[in-house]
Design a protein around this motif. Structure first.
Motif: not given
Length: 173
Positions: A57-62
């Motif tokens: 999720x963190x990579x997608x959010x970035x």
């Protein structure tokens, strides 16, 4: 203009976060989003972890945050002449979503350090590779000796050469 700005460090007192925020405030009528790389902590990237986890999720959010921005401002911290492990990991995971991490957005790349080198090694590496990841690099500026060139109380750069270069880049946007 929606500006996404961040220091490429997970240090809570990051001088690069301060520099990125200062630069973002120089953009007229900016709607600024400050990103904290520490909030994007993920397992260290590997092919095996990607197979197990998919895209965190963190990579997608970035990736989404970059996509929503009109301008990206990054200030790179330098660890042993290169990227911080925290930024490199976020970048590696995100590049697996899409190699065009920067999505053809205009990008201002900055760097600073306490010493006279101003993190110029990592800035050169980042600026040199950025076009391969769809960054439209508008400027690449190093601020040497951060504590001699930044007023901590006022949160502003006192180095006129840096300020002139930054404003010249912003005027091209």
């Amino acid at each position: 203009m929606k500006v996404l700005a961040f220091g490429a460090s997970n240090n809570k007192q990051s001088i690069n976060q301060q520099l990125a925020q200062y630069a973002a405030k120089q953009v007229p009528n900016a709607d600024i989003t400050m990103l904290d790389i520490d909030s994007l902590e993920m397992p260290i990237f590997s092919d095996e972890r990607e197979k197990q986890l998919g895209q965190p999720e963190q990579a997608q959010a970035f990736y989404k945050a970059i996509g929503e921005a009109d301008l990206v401002i990054i200030s790179f911290a330098e660890h042993n002449g290169s990227y911080t492990a925290a930024y490199k990991n976020v970048f590696d995971w995100t590049s697996r979503i899409n190699m065009q991490v920067f999505q053809n957005k205009p990008v201002i790349m900055l760097a600073t350090s306490p010493g006279p080198g101003g993190a110029s090694s990592v800035l050169a590496a980042a600026s040199g590779s950025a076009p391969y990841f769809a960054a439209d690099v508008k400027g690449s500026i190093s601020l040497p000796s951060f504590f001699d060139n930044f007023d901590m109380a006022e949160q502003k750069v006192t180095n006129e050469e840096f300020n002139s270069q930054l404003l010249n880049v912003i005027e091209t946007l």
